[in-house]
Design an enzyme around this catalytic site. Structure first.
Site, mmCIF file in Angstrom:
data_model
loop_
_atom_site.group_PDB
_atom_site.id
_atom_site.type_symbol
_atom_site.label_atom_id
_atom_site.label_comp_id
_atom_site.label_asym_id
_atom_site.label_seq_id
_atom_site.Cartn_x
_atom_site.Cartn_y
_atom_site.Cartn_z
ATOM 1 C CE LYS A 1 106.299 21.490 96.676
ATOM 2 N NZ LYS A 1 107.082 22.233 95.684
ATOM 3 N NE ARG B 1 111.301 24.992 101.345
ATOM 4 C CZ ARG B 1 110.250 25.222 102.102
ATOM 5 N NH1 ARG B 1 110.376 25.927 103.220
ATOM 6 N NH2 ARG B 1 109.069 24.749 101.765
ATOM 7 C CE LYS C 1 108.279 27.581 99.775
ATOM 8 N NZ LYS C 1 108.936 27.042 98.550
ATOM 9 C CE LYS D 1 108.770 18.274 96.331
ATOM 10 N NZ LYS D 1 109.110 19.416 95.529
ATOM 11 C CB SER E 1 116.010 17.353 99.933
ATOM 12 O OG SER E 1 115.020 18.135 100.584
ATOM 13 C CE1 TYR F 1 117.410 16.058 94.702
ATOM 14 C CE2 TYR F 1 115.904 15.105 96.326
ATOM 15 C CZ TYR F 1 116.265 16.142 95.483
ATOM 16 O OH TYR F 1 115.470 17.259 95.415
HETATM 17 C C1 PBG Z 1 109.238 24.349 95.342
HETATM 18 C C2 PBG Z 1 110.020 23.082 95.404
HETATM 19 C C3 PBG Z 1 110.240 22.324 96.564
HETATM 20 C C4 PBG Z 1 111.033 21.246 96.218
HETATM 21 C C5 PBG Z 1 111.268 21.325 94.847
HETATM 22 N N1 PBG Z 1 110.627 22.487 94.359
HETATM 23 C C6 PBG Z 1 109.689 22.457 97.927
HETATM 24 C C7 PBG Z 1 109.708 23.747 98.590
HETATM 25 O O1 PBG Z 1 110.742 24.425 98.650
HETATM 26 O O2 PBG Z 1 108.660 24.099 99.134
HETATM 27 C C8 PBG Z 1 111.530 20.222 97.188
HETATM 28 C C9 PBG Z 1 112.391 19.143 96.687
HETATM 29 C C10 PBG Z 1 113.061 18.371 97.752
HETATM 30 O O3 PBG Z 1 112.938 18.626 98.960
HETATM 31 O O4 PBG Z 1 113.788 17.435 97.372
HETATM 32 N N2 PBG Z 1 108.872 24.775 94.091
#
Ligand code: PBG
Length: 341
Positions: free
Chosen positions: A208, A218, A234, A265, A291, A330
């Site tokens: 990730k 977010r 992060k 991811k 996303s 999605y």
């Molecule tokens: C963090 C989390 C993230 C996503 C799902 N769980 C990333 C983040 O905020 O660092 C991202 C999913 C997306 O962007 O579709 N636990």
């Protein structure tokens, strides 16, 4: 070509002409190496406590759903042949604190949602996120040190184990740690086994990356407003987008620790990692089309700059071709509908 030759007399002497097999739809059909199937798609869904379904601005077609609407959505997805959903909670700001205490509440939103889905639509597999970010006021995936400057690894893992056991108890089929702490897969496996949940599977968010493509998510779960930014850094736990070897190493560690799935991811910008991990690992490989990948296609289509359906389908096909066995996307429902039609 000699200058004396007429163009129409010009003939190449080719042992192989690849275009021969592209001439008709039938020939092209026999040549097709990769397909996206309904069974490949996993739908991420956002659950909220109550009220009408709410659109997510930067993710057209995605809604935050109350538990009742979420169950209805799962029923529809199961009817289309989708095998699994991944649940993410949009938590009320009043429930967030620095420790993410709400994650340890045995009646928290996600757990009630899981119970409702498993009761109404038992055939669909439910995947839950194991990470503290929906519950922390700062938006990080773990517990911070006293200075508030660093996410503490082992303290966070202890919390994740607790979350995973609560989720297993609620009836979830697959727990999915998305936090990127070291050693969490092994620790979660042990905690689940000790609590008697030997059949709860683990989908590890293994590679990730610290990606800018998470911005719209977010907003969707509200971790951006809690943190005051969609670009919360992060990088002390998520991976450097520049690194390939590190990604493979970390994913193989998860496999050794007992992960039933490993994940890459985001997906579209990391197809090389998907391919390399597919070749290096023996467990089921998931890819998360995040996303920002979804938002990008929608935005360009809205401007009339890209063909929506063709770009969407090509983006998924590319992830499959790179080596993903299953894709969190999605687009799951609309593509399932198209494939069923
Ligand atoms: C963090 C989390 C993230 C996503 C799902 N769980 C990333 C983040 O905020 O660092 C991202 C999913 C997306 O962007 O579709 N636990």
């Amino acid at each position: 070509m000699k200058s004396s030759d007429k163009r129409e007399d010009f003939k190449l002497d080719l042992p192989r002409r690849p275009r021969r097999m592209r001439r008709t739809a039938s020939l092209r059909g026999m040549m097709q190496e990769t397909y996206v199937r309904v069974e490949d798609l996993i739908a991420p869904l956002i659950v909220k406590e109550s009220g009408e379904k709410e659109p997510v601005g930067s993710m057209p077609g995605l809604f935050r759903l109350n538990i009742e609407d979420l169950v209805a959505e799962c029923r529809e997805l199961a009817g289309l042949g989708v095998l699994a959903v991944a649940i993410f909670p949009n938590m009320d700001a009043s429930l967030k604190d620095a420790e993410g205490s709400e994650a340890g509440n045995p009646e928290t939103l996600t757990l009630r949602a899981v119970k409702a889905i498993k009761e109404a639509v038992p055939e669909i597999s439910v995947i839950t996120d194991v990470a503290l970010d929906p519950y922390t006021s700062h938006g990080h995936d773990g517990v911070l040190n006293a200075e508030g400057s660093y996410v503490m690894n082992d303290e966070t893992v202890a919390r994740l184990c607790e979350m995973a056991v609560l989720q297993a108890k609620a009836g979830v089929d697959i727990v999915a740690p998305s936090d990127m702490m070291d050693g969490r897969v092994g620790a979660i496996r042990e905690a689940l086994d000790e609590a008697g949940y030997i059949d709860t599977a683990i989908m590890a968010y293994s590679a990730k990356f610290a990606s800018a493509y998470y911005g719209p998510y977010r907003e969707a779960v509200g971790s951006a407003s809690a943190a005051g930014t969609t670009l919360l850094g992060k990088e002390t736990y998520q991976m450097n987008p520049a690194n390939r070897r590190e990604a493979i190493m970390d994913a193989l560690m998860d496999e050794d620790e007992g992960a039933d799935f490993v994940m890459v991811k985001p997906a579209g910008a990391y197809l090389d990692i998907i391919r390399e991990l597919r070749d290096a690992s023996q467990v089921t490989l998931a890819a998360y089309q995040v996303s920002g990948e979804y938002a990008q296609i929608h935005a360009a289509a809205k401007l009339g700059w890209l063909d929506y359906e063709k770009t969407r389908d090509e983006s998924l096909l590319a992830i499959k071709r790179a080596g993903a066995d299953v894709i969190l996307t999605y687009f799951a429902k609309e593509v399932a509908k198209k494939l069923r039609a």
